[in-house]
Design a protein around this motif. Sequence first.
Motif, short mmCIF file in Angstrom:
data_model
loop_
_atom_site.label_atom_id
_atom_site.label_comp_id
_atom_site.label_asym_id
_atom_site.label_seq_id
_atom_site.Cartn_x
_atom_site.Cartn_y
_atom_site.Cartn_z
N PHE A 298 -87.09 -29.21 70.37
CA PHE A 298 -87.89 -29.77 71.46
C PHE A 298 -88.73 -28.71 72.16
O PHE A 298 -89.73 -29.04 72.79
CB PHE A 298 -86.98 -30.47 72.48
CG PHE A 298 -86.40 -31.76 71.99
CD1 PHE A 298 -87.06 -32.96 72.20
CD2 PHE A 298 -85.20 -31.77 71.30
CE1 PHE A 298 -86.53 -34.15 71.75
CE2 PHE A 298 -84.66 -32.96 70.84
CZ PHE A 298 -85.32 -34.15 71.06
N THR A 299 -88.31 -27.45 72.11
CA THR A 299 -89.01 -26.39 72.82
C THR A 299 -89.36 -25.27 71.85
O THR A 299 -88.91 -25.24 70.71
CB THR A 299 -88.17 -25.84 73.98
OG1 THR A 299 -86.95 -25.31 73.45
CG2 THR A 299 -87.84 -26.95 74.97
N GLU A 300 -90.14 -24.32 72.37
CA GLU A 300 -90.64 -23.23 71.54
C GLU A 300 -89.82 -21.96 71.75
O GLU A 300 -89.17 -21.77 72.78
CB GLU A 300 -92.10 -22.94 71.87
CG GLU A 300 -93.03 -24.13 71.68
CD GLU A 300 -93.12 -24.56 70.23
OE1 GLU A 300 -92.95 -23.70 69.35
OE2 GLU A 300 -93.35 -25.75 69.97
N ASP A 301 -89.89 -21.07 70.79
CA ASP A 301 -89.31 -19.75 70.89
C ASP A 301 -89.95 -19.01 72.09
O ASP A 301 -91.16 -19.18 72.31
CB ASP A 301 -89.58 -18.99 69.58
CG ASP A 301 -88.91 -17.64 69.54
OD1 ASP A 301 -87.69 -17.59 69.37
OD2 ASP A 301 -89.64 -16.64 69.69
N ARG A 303 -87.08 -19.69 73.99
CA ARG A 303 -86.05 -20.57 74.55
C ARG A 303 -86.11 -21.88 73.78
O ARG A 303 -86.89 -22.78 74.13
CB ARG A 303 -86.26 -20.77 76.04
CG ARG A 303 -86.11 -19.49 76.85
CD ARG A 303 -86.37 -19.74 78.33
NE ARG A 303 -86.18 -18.52 79.12
CZ ARG A 303 -87.11 -17.61 79.31
NH1 ARG A 303 -88.31 -17.77 78.75
NH2 ARG A 303 -86.86 -16.53 80.04
N VAL A 304 -85.30 -21.99 72.77
CA VAL A 304 -85.36 -23.14 71.87
C VAL A 304 -84.22 -24.10 72.18
O VAL A 304 -83.05 -23.70 72.25
CB VAL A 304 -85.27 -22.69 70.40
CG1 VAL A 304 -85.31 -23.90 69.47
CG2 VAL A 304 -86.40 -21.73 70.07
N PHE A 305 -84.57 -25.35 72.40
CA PHE A 305 -83.57 -26.41 72.52
C PHE A 305 -83.70 -27.30 71.29
O PHE A 305 -84.74 -27.93 71.07
CB PHE A 305 -83.79 -27.23 73.79
CG PHE A 305 -82.84 -28.40 73.91
CD1 PHE A 305 -81.50 -28.20 74.21
CD2 PHE A 305 -83.30 -29.69 73.72
CE1 PHE A 305 -80.63 -29.27 74.30
CE2 PHE A 305 -82.43 -30.76 73.81
CZ PHE A 305 -81.09 -30.56 74.11
N LYS A 306 -82.66 -27.31 70.48
CA LYS A 306 -82.71 -28.02 69.20
C LYS A 306 -81.51 -28.98 69.11
O LYS A 306 -80.39 -28.64 69.47
CB LYS A 306 -82.66 -27.02 68.05
CG LYS A 306 -82.69 -27.67 66.66
CD LYS A 306 -82.57 -26.63 65.55
CE LYS A 306 -83.83 -25.80 65.45
NZ LYS A 306 -83.81 -24.93 64.25
#
Length: 336
Positions: A298-301, A303-306
């Motif tokens: 859902f978010t980018e490197d 800070r990645v929320f997967k």
Amino acid sequence: GYETFATDSTARLSDLNCEERKILEEILLTYFPLYRIQKATLLESQAKALDWQYYYLHALPVYRKLADFSPGNAEGLYGYAQDFCNLGLCGYSRRLYEYMLSLDPNNPLAKMALERNEQRLRPLLQGNYSYWSERGTGQFSNSQLARQQWDEFVEISPACDWHIRFLQSEWLEYPFFKDKYYPAQGQSIQADYLFNRYVKGEAGAGYKSYFHRFPNRFTFAGSLWFNVEDYVKLGMGIERKNEIYNYFNLKQATQADVYWATLRAASHAWNVETTYRHLHYNDHNELDHLNLVISYAFTEDPRVFKVLMATSYRNTAHITRLIISPKGRLLTIIYP
């Protein structure tokens, strides 16, 4: 549009009078530079959008058009070279880095990338250590083992699209069932070769000796990977592997011939991978294993929320059989 207009108009300049020629030259001087900027920007944005989705094969012809249209575009040339590198075709990327340095000898990105490219051709030395331990439950509580493994690893690259690896390995395996250490040593060789941007092959063979305490083991592996127009990576192969998880695997020299196929699809956010494996054990047991993993970021490197979902199916032809003495002592395991 402008390109055709400019070409045709330049050819007809000699047919125009002075006033008409002056007007036409003013139009070309005003709009043709703007056209070149807009077209270069459009091609570069199209290529980077494809890179964003990891569609490197699709991006290559777009970068080629950009390089033909604007040969001095350093950003476009660097992206072009990086896509070849992402596909493993570092010979092509090397020539592009060298061309960039011919245009600008002080280009820091080209210098750094060329150095990384050259590093891939240097011999690689590496040492690894791993520790693995598993305790069973109930009647299995003392049947599992602990394992220490040391690997000395050398890799050489005759060319940037293929590699050869040599491994010297030592093991120290401790089955809790026997309360005794068993040493082993072995050698293996591995190689991979990139045939082209669509096909990659891997192969290897190995040997493991228990110094006459248990039977020696020979292993091998071979696989092919296909890049199906960026959308799907398809892999298939065969492997003979050791199945050593307890004392009875050691004693029975359990191995499995593994036939597998993997289908992998990835974009910037989505990743889907499914693998089917059929294992044929040398104790006449068989296993079918199907694994599916789906993830979405859902978010980018950085800070990645997967979110990830994984499911697995396994089924053997024969279940494990324990042979117990009248006094309740575990004697042996069939299909361990």
